[in-house]
Write a protein that holds these residues in place. Structure first.
Motif, PDB file in Angstrom:
ATOM      1  N   LYS A 141       0.829  -1.207   0.000  1.00 58.39           N
ATOM      2  CA  LYS A 141       0.000   0.000   0.000  1.00 58.39           C
ATOM      3  C   LYS A 141       0.863   1.256   0.000  1.00 58.39           C
ATOM      4  N   ILE A 142       1.863   1.272   0.854  1.00 58.41           N
ATOM      5  CA  ILE A 142       2.735   2.451   0.954  1.00 58.41           C
ATOM      6  C   ILE A 142       3.523   2.652  -0.341  1.00 58.41           C
ATOM      7  N   PHE A 143       3.927   1.541  -0.966  1.00 53.75           N
ATOM      8  CA  PHE A 143       4.647   1.660  -2.237  1.00 53.75           C
ATOM      9  C   PHE A 143       3.736   2.216  -3.331  1.00 53.75           C
ATOM     10  N   SER A 144       2.475   1.822  -3.320  1.00 57.28           N
ATOM     11  CA  SER A 144       1.524   2.363  -4.299  1.00 57.28           C
ATOM     12  C   SER A 144       1.317   3.863  -4.062  1.00 57.28           C
ATOM     13  N   MET A 145       1.346   4.283  -2.783  1.00 60.97           N
ATOM     14  CA  MET A 145       1.252   5.707  -2.467  1.00 60.97           C
ATOM     15  C   MET A 145       2.497   6.436  -2.953  1.00 60.97           C
ATOM     16  N   PHE A 146       3.628   5.799  -2.810  1.00 65.80           N
ATOM     17  CA  PHE A 146       4.896   6.350  -3.307  1.00 65.80           C
ATOM     18  C   PHE A 146       4.792   6.630  -4.809  1.00 65.80           C
ATOM     19  N   GLN A 147       4.264   5.665  -5.559  1.00 65.49           N
ATOM     20  CA  GLN A 147       4.115   5.818  -7.003  1.00 65.49           C
ATOM     21  C   GLN A 147       3.107   6.921  -7.347  1.00 65.49           C
ATOM     22  N   LYS A 148       2.052   7.009  -6.550  1.00 69.25           N
ATOM     23  CA  LYS A 148       1.027   8.036  -6.766  1.00 69.25           C
ATOM     24  C   LYS A 148       1.615   9.434  -6.545  1.00 69.25           C
ATOM     25  N   TYR A 149       2.406   9.573  -5.494  1.00 71.28           N
ATOM     26  CA  TYR A 149       3.036  10.865  -5.217  1.00 71.28           C
ATOM     27  C   TYR A 149       3.965  11.260  -6.371  1.00 71.28           C
ATOM     28  N   LEU A 150       4.669  10.292  -6.931  1.00 71.70           N
ATOM     29  CA  LEU A 150       5.572  10.578  -8.046  1.00 71.70           C
ATOM     30  C   LEU A 150       4.788  11.084  -9.255  1.00 71.70           C
ATOM     31  N   LYS A 151       3.670  10.442  -9.555  1.00 69.11           N
ATOM     32  CA  LYS A 151       2.845  10.850 -10.688  1.00 69.11           C
ATOM     33  C   LYS A 151       2.299  12.263 -10.499  1.00 69.11           C
ATOM     34  N   GLU A 152       2.046  12.628  -9.251  1.00 68.63           N
ATOM     35  CA  GLU A 152       1.532  13.968  -8.936  1.00 68.63           C
ATOM     36  C   GLU A 152       2.653  14.989  -8.800  1.00 68.63           C
ATOM     37  N   ARG A 153       3.903  14.525  -9.001  1.00 66.18           N
ATOM     38  CA  ARG A 153       5.090  15.374  -8.861  1.00 66.18           C
ATOM     39  C   ARG A 153       5.206  15.941  -7.447  1.00 66.18           C
TER      40      ARG A 153
END
Length: 244
Positions: A141-153
């Protein structure tokens, strides 16, 4: 000649050296005590009795992978958090770092992980490592949040998510190494006041299950810190925000 034999020779050489070029120990001869830098001798003796004993017990390979904080803790005979000064801590709990990302600093390791809002609340609620199954769900879950934050810059969010993955690894390892996750215990001592203070617990008394949890978090942590987008954003952040 094995590594422990080499260490034995080195230890004896260093022990002789501390009585000569490095200055005598606290139990040196009376006529030489005036030459003895007491602060240096105190630190040296702590290092020699604590760190050297750990090297002899575990070998060079283990000690080479220890973080510097472990040596500082062993030298002081107390956990590093004892000297924590909140007023001088760079990360503040009363700052909204989403609104003011320019105030965020990357720091080292897990610094700021339990302070930086609103990311602490967003990510922390998913941080668990009770069992390997729970750890897998949490880290995923936290890794998916990490990826989401990256996409949002959102670099601050991505960096914080990476730190939570790192903390999942280090905290799980602590429970794997020490029973109840307690590396240090407070000793009240007896009649001898010198026995009061902190004591390092015996390593290897923890849970094997937590070692599995640690590996799960490490897997995701390694993916996060090697992510190309994250590394590019981190480099830009250091140059543009932190001026490094």
């Amino acid at each position: 000649m094995g590594p422990r034999c080499h260490f034995w020779i080195l230890a004896n050489t260093l022990d002789r050296g501390r009585h000569s070029s490095l200055g005598p120990s606290s139990d040196c001869a009376p006529e030489r005590r005036s030459e003895c830098p007491s602060e240096w001798c105190r630190v040296w003796n702590y290092l020699f009795t604590s760190v050297v004993a750990q090297i002899w017990k575990s070998g060079f390979a283990y000690v080479a992978n220890l973080p510097v904080s472990n040596f500082i803790e062993m030298a002081k005979h107390q956990p590093s958090c004892v000297d924590f000064k909140k007023e001088s801590y760079r990360w503040k709990g009363d700052v909204d770092y989403r609104k003011h990302p320019e105030l965020y600093r990357i720091g080292k390791g897990e610094q700021g992980v339990l302070t930086v809002e609103p990311y602490k609340s967003e990510i922390g609620q998913h941080w668990r490592f009770k069992t390997p199954q729970v750890a897998e769900e949490s880290a995923g879950k936290i890794f998916s949040m990490f990826q989401k934050y990256l996409k949002e810059r959102d670099f601050v969010g991505a960096d914080m998510a990476k730190k939570y993955l790192n903390m999942g690894f280090t905290r799980s390892r602590r429970y794997a190494n020490w029973k109840g996750g307690k590396k240090w215990t407070k000793s009240t001592g007896g009649q001898d006041k010198q026995e009061c203070g902190w004591r390092l617990q015996v390593k290897g008394s923890g849970s094997a299950e937590k070692a599995e949890c640690a590996e799960i978090f490490k897997k995701y942590f390694d993916l996060a810190r090697a992510d190309k987008t994250y590394l590019q954003m981190k480099e830009m952040w250091k140059k543009e925000i932190e001026g490094k």
